[in-house]
Enzyme design. Structure first.
Site, PDB file in Angstrom:
ATOM      1  N   GLY A 179       0.825  -1.211   0.000  1.00 31.11           N
ATOM      2  CA  GLY A 179       0.000   0.000   0.000  1.00 31.11           C
ATOM      3  C   GLY A 179       0.851   1.248   0.000  1.00 31.11           C
ATOM      4  N   GLY A 197      -0.408   4.331   0.200  1.00 33.23           N
ATOM      5  CA  GLY A 197      -1.277   5.425   0.658  1.00 33.23           C
ATOM      6  C   GLY A 197      -0.574   6.216   1.748  1.00 33.23           C
ATOM      7  N   GLY A 238      -0.281   5.742   4.986  1.00 35.60           N
ATOM      8  CA  GLY A 238       0.498   4.947   5.936  1.00 35.60           C
ATOM      9  C   GLY A 238       1.757   4.392   5.282  1.00 35.60           C
ATOM     10  N   GLU A 295     -19.003  17.015   2.275  1.00 35.71           N
ATOM     11  CA  GLU A 295     -18.206  17.758   1.291  1.00 35.71           C
ATOM     12  C   GLU A 295     -18.791  17.614  -0.115  1.00 35.71           C
ATOM     13  OE1 GLU A 295     -13.982  17.316   3.712  1.00 35.71           O
ATOM     14  OE2 GLU A 295     -14.337  16.036   1.981  1.00 35.71           O
ATOM     15  N   ASP A 339      -6.120   2.705   7.913  1.00 41.54           N
ATOM     16  CA  ASP A 339      -7.535   2.314   7.906  1.00 41.54           C
ATOM     17  C   ASP A 339      -7.724   0.812   8.118  1.00 41.54           C
ATOM     18  OD1 ASP A 339      -8.024   4.926   7.332  1.00 41.54           O
ATOM     19  OD2 ASP A 339      -9.039   4.590   5.425  1.00 41.54           O
ATOM     20  N   ALA A 384      -6.421  10.307   7.763  1.00 41.22           N
ATOM     21  CA  ALA A 384      -5.051  10.383   7.255  1.00 41.22           C
ATOM     22  C   ALA A 384      -4.010  10.614   8.363  1.00 41.22           C
ATOM     23  CB  ALA A 384      -4.965  11.470   6.184  1.00 41.22           C
TER      24      ALA A 384
HETATM   25  C1  LIG Z   1     -13.311  10.520  -0.267  1.00 42.43           C
HETATM   26  C2  LIG Z   1     -12.484  10.483   0.976  1.00 42.43           C
HETATM   27  C3  LIG Z   1     -12.292  11.641   1.726  1.00 42.43           C
HETATM   28  C4  LIG Z   1     -11.512  11.633   2.879  1.00 42.43           C
HETATM   29  N1  LIG Z   1     -11.329  12.802   3.558  1.00 42.43           N
HETATM   30  C5  LIG Z   1     -10.493  12.816   4.624  1.00 42.43           C
HETATM   31  C6  LIG Z   1     -10.205  14.038   5.300  1.00 42.43           C
HETATM   32  O1  LIG Z   1     -10.738  15.095   4.957  1.00 42.43           O
HETATM   33  N2  LIG Z   1      -9.323  13.996   6.360  1.00 42.43           N
HETATM   34  C7  LIG Z   1      -8.735  12.831   6.748  1.00 42.43           C
HETATM   35  O2  LIG Z   1      -7.917  12.850   7.675  1.00 42.43           O
HETATM   36  N3  LIG Z   1      -9.004  11.665   6.157  1.00 42.43           N
HETATM   37  C8  LIG Z   1      -9.866  11.626   5.095  1.00 42.43           C
HETATM   38  N4  LIG Z   1     -10.132  10.440   4.465  1.00 42.43           N
HETATM   39  C9  LIG Z   1      -9.568   9.199   5.026  1.00 42.43           C
HETATM   40  C10 LIG Z   1      -8.101   9.015   4.624  1.00 42.43           C
HETATM   41  O3  LIG Z   1      -7.949   9.180   3.240  1.00 42.43           O
HETATM   42  C11 LIG Z   1      -7.680   7.617   5.070  1.00 42.43           C
HETATM   43  O4  LIG Z   1      -7.808   7.525   6.473  1.00 42.43           O
HETATM   44  C12 LIG Z   1      -6.234   7.328   4.673  1.00 42.43           C
HETATM   45  O5  LIG Z   1      -6.114   7.343   3.271  1.00 42.43           O
HETATM   46  C13 LIG Z   1      -5.799   5.967   5.216  1.00 42.43           C
HETATM   47  O6  LIG Z   1      -4.481   5.724   4.825  1.00 42.43           O
HETATM   48  P1  LIG Z   1      -4.004   4.229   4.549  1.00 42.43           P
HETATM   49  O7  LIG Z   1      -2.541   4.324   4.245  1.00 42.43           O
HETATM   50  O8  LIG Z   1      -4.466   3.344   5.629  1.00 42.43           O
HETATM   51  O9  LIG Z   1      -4.801   3.778   3.237  1.00 42.43           O
HETATM   52  P2  LIG Z   1      -4.910   4.456   1.824  1.00 42.43           P
HETATM   53  O10 LIG Z   1      -4.427   5.840   1.813  1.00 42.43           O
HETATM   54  O11 LIG Z   1      -6.301   4.192   1.359  1.00 42.43           O
HETATM   55  O12 LIG Z   1      -3.904   3.623   0.917  1.00 42.43           O
HETATM   56  C14 LIG Z   1      -4.083   2.262   0.675  1.00 42.43           C
HETATM   57  C15 LIG Z   1      -3.237   1.888  -0.534  1.00 42.43           C
HETATM   58  O13 LIG Z   1      -3.146   0.486  -0.602  1.00 42.43           O
HETATM   59  C16 LIG Z   1      -3.331   0.065  -1.946  1.00 42.43           C
HETATM   60  N5  LIG Z   1      -3.851  -1.294  -1.880  1.00 42.43           N
HETATM   61  C17 LIG Z   1      -5.024  -1.697  -1.319  1.00 42.43           C
HETATM   62  N6  LIG Z   1      -5.149  -3.034  -1.383  1.00 42.43           N
HETATM   63  C18 LIG Z   1      -4.048  -3.486  -2.021  1.00 42.43           C
HETATM   64  C19 LIG Z   1      -3.611  -4.790  -2.389  1.00 42.43           C
HETATM   65  N7  LIG Z   1      -4.320  -5.885  -2.128  1.00 42.43           N
HETATM   66  N8  LIG Z   1      -2.419  -4.888  -3.046  1.00 42.43           N
HETATM   67  C20 LIG Z   1      -1.676  -3.788  -3.328  1.00 42.43           C
HETATM   68  N9  LIG Z   1      -2.057  -2.531  -2.985  1.00 42.43           N
HETATM   69  C21 LIG Z   1      -3.216  -2.389  -2.325  1.00 42.43           C
HETATM   70  C22 LIG Z   1      -4.279   1.075  -2.526  1.00 42.43           C
HETATM   71  O14 LIG Z   1      -4.168   1.140  -3.939  1.00 42.43           O
HETATM   72  C23 LIG Z   1      -3.825   2.357  -1.840  1.00 42.43           C
HETATM   73  O15 LIG Z   1      -2.851   3.045  -2.595  1.00 42.43           O
HETATM   74  C24 LIG Z   1     -10.923  10.418   3.308  1.00 42.43           C
HETATM   75  C25 LIG Z   1     -11.133   9.238   2.589  1.00 42.43           C
HETATM   76  C26 LIG Z   1     -11.904   9.268   1.425  1.00 42.43           C
HETATM   77  C27 LIG Z   1     -12.120   8.009   0.642  1.00 42.43           C
END
Ligand SMILES: Cc1cc2nc3c(=O)[nH]c(=O)nc-3n(C[C@H](O)[C@H](O)[C@H](O)COP(=O)(O)OP(=O)(O)OC[C@H]3O[C@@H](n4cnc5c(N)ncnc54)[C@H](O)[C@@H]3O)c2cc1C
Length: 423
Positions: free
Chosen positions: A11, A13, A15, A171, A300, A316
């Protein structure tokens, strides 16, 4: 790869990128695997869906973020399985990648509560593909309404329903309210802004659940002033191509957007460890999974409790802080230092409702309106990755603020009527 320990990150994202950036200067090999080639700034995705920003403004290739470095590899691939015992992850294409440390940061996806058939008619907002599909639907609907002389026939095309009153729903509804009640209306001749209807539908008694009551109420009032009808205590019972149904009544429209529940990545079930109701993995204080101190889950995908025993929110800043913490933990461990526990520092929450309108709760200091919006804008520009993106988004926002115009109103025929752009 050499004799160094191999850290595999699934991932790219918030994190995953934070871990990789933290580890970039240490003596470990790093492989970061993502099913897409870019890091996506999801908090501004709704602005792509509502034609305010272009995808390139909020998405950056993972390779470009991490740059070049010996022992650093970026892999495009969908991870389908984790084998804790043999210490490898398997990709959809059959490739296996061995690890010494594994960091899982695959995020979450939308949950249709067992009604997966709804997805086709009510797309969620999670990827660039989703945002472009929603943008195209909204713009096509306005074009369709422009073609119809009979107000009764065009009513469904001028009706927009957003399901889910969390920050994303608020939003989205606010942004559609701006489009449909204000800034794009002068471009159409057949209908007037009084004909457009926007509904924000929420099953719970209030929108922005989790925010203080005063801010939820403020957000509701602001949305209503903008012409959005907020329906609380209204669970959805059915969704079809042209209708959203509730226990009492229905709304006819093809413009339905899903911003309700989320579920953690399905990949996590292959860990065979305890998960919560939404699929998040229960993690230890150091973010490892029980019984495997070299396998970590963050963002997440993780269920980590705060000091009061409540799970940390899917935001985030949680993912970013957990990523930095893990980067430090792995570096320290290589120097034989003891592990510490992760503690989240809550700097506050904010949600924007439209041009110059937002609500904020910063360490108990609650405020709304223009000042909250300025703060929201500064924070979001600051957290965008790359100077180019920060500059471009700033310029777009200034342009939008002074002209009320949304620049990216292109219908590109990218998605045929029933095509699912995928995640
Ligand atoms: C529309 C929207 C609005 C938001 N607004 C806010 C906000 O205003 N403020 C805030 O703090 N948070 C907001 N969030 C929440 C925030 O974006 C998440 O909490 C944050 O992105 C979590 O980070 P993460 O690294 O856990 O996952 P993510 O950022 O979702 O990254 C996960 C990554 O893993 C990859 N992935 C997933 N499964 C696989 C797999 N099996 N194999 C390979 N790659 C994989 C995906 O492609 C992605 O790039 C929002 C979320 C959304 C959807």
């Amino acid at each position: 790869m050499g004799d160094s320990k191999h850290v595999v990150i699934v991932g790219g994202g918030f994190g995953g990128i934070s871990v990789a950036k933290k580890l970039k200067r240490s003596n470990v090999d790093i492989t970061i695997i993502d099913k897409s080639n870019h890091h996506l700034f999801q908090p501004l995705l709704y602005q792509v869906a509502t034609a305010a920003l272009s995808p390139g403004d909020i998405a950056v290739p993972i390779r470009a973020i991490l740059g070049e470095r010996k022992g650093l590899k970026v892999l495009l691939g969908n991870v389908t399985e984790v084998n804790k015992k043999k210490q490898f992850v398997a990709l959809e294409n059959g490739q296996k990648v061995n690890f010494d440390y594994l960091v899982l940061a695959p995020g979450a996806q939308y949950n249709y509560f067992g009604n997966d058939g709804w997805k086709k008619h009510a797309p969620g907002l999670k990827s660039v593909g989703d945002a472009l599909q929603i943008r195209e639907r909204l713009l096509l609907s306005l074009e369709k309404a422009e073609q119809l002389e009979d107000p009764k026939l065009r009513e469904p095309y001028l009706t927009f329903v957003v399901i889910g009153g969390g920050p994303t729903g608020v939003e989205m509804a606010g942004a559609i309210g701006e489009i449909a009640k204000r800034n794009m209306m002068r471009d159409y001749n057949t209908f007037s802004k009084n004909e457009t209807r926007i509904f924000l539908v929420e099953a719970a008694p209030k929108i922005l659940n989790g925010y203080p009551d005063s801010l939820s109420e403020q957000a509701r009032e602001t949305l209503e002033e903008m012409g959005v009808r907020v329906l609380t205590n209204t669970p959805v019972t059915g969704i079809s191509e042209s209708k959203v149904s509730f226990s009492e009544g229905a709304i006819d429209t093809p413009n339905i957007i899903w911003a309700a529940g989320v579920a953690a990545s399905p990949l996590l079930s292959s860990l065979e460890t305890k998960q919560d109701r939404t699929g998040r993995v229960f993690v230890e204080d150091d973010l490892s999974i029980p019984g495997n101190d070299n396998v970590f889950v963050i963002g997440d995908a993780a269920h980590k409790k705060d000091k009061s025993g409540n799970p940390l929110p899917a935001l985030a800043p949680v993912a970013i802080q957990q990523g930095k913490f893990l980067g430090n933990l792995i570096q320290n461990e290589l120097k034989d230092k003891e592990r510490t526990s992760f503690n989240f520092v809550d700097k506050g929450t904010m949600a924007t409702i439209g041009r110059a309108k937002a609500v904020a709760d910063i360490r108990g200091f609650k405020f709304s309106g223009f000042f909250a919006w300025i703060l929201w804008s500064v924070v979001h520009i600051f957290f965008l990755i790359g100077f180019r993106n920060r500059f471009k988004v700033f310029v777009e926002w200034m342009w939008h603020y002074f002209t009320f115009k949304r620049g990216v109103r292109l219908i590109t025929d990218r998605f045929s009527e029933n095509e699912d752009p995928g995640n």
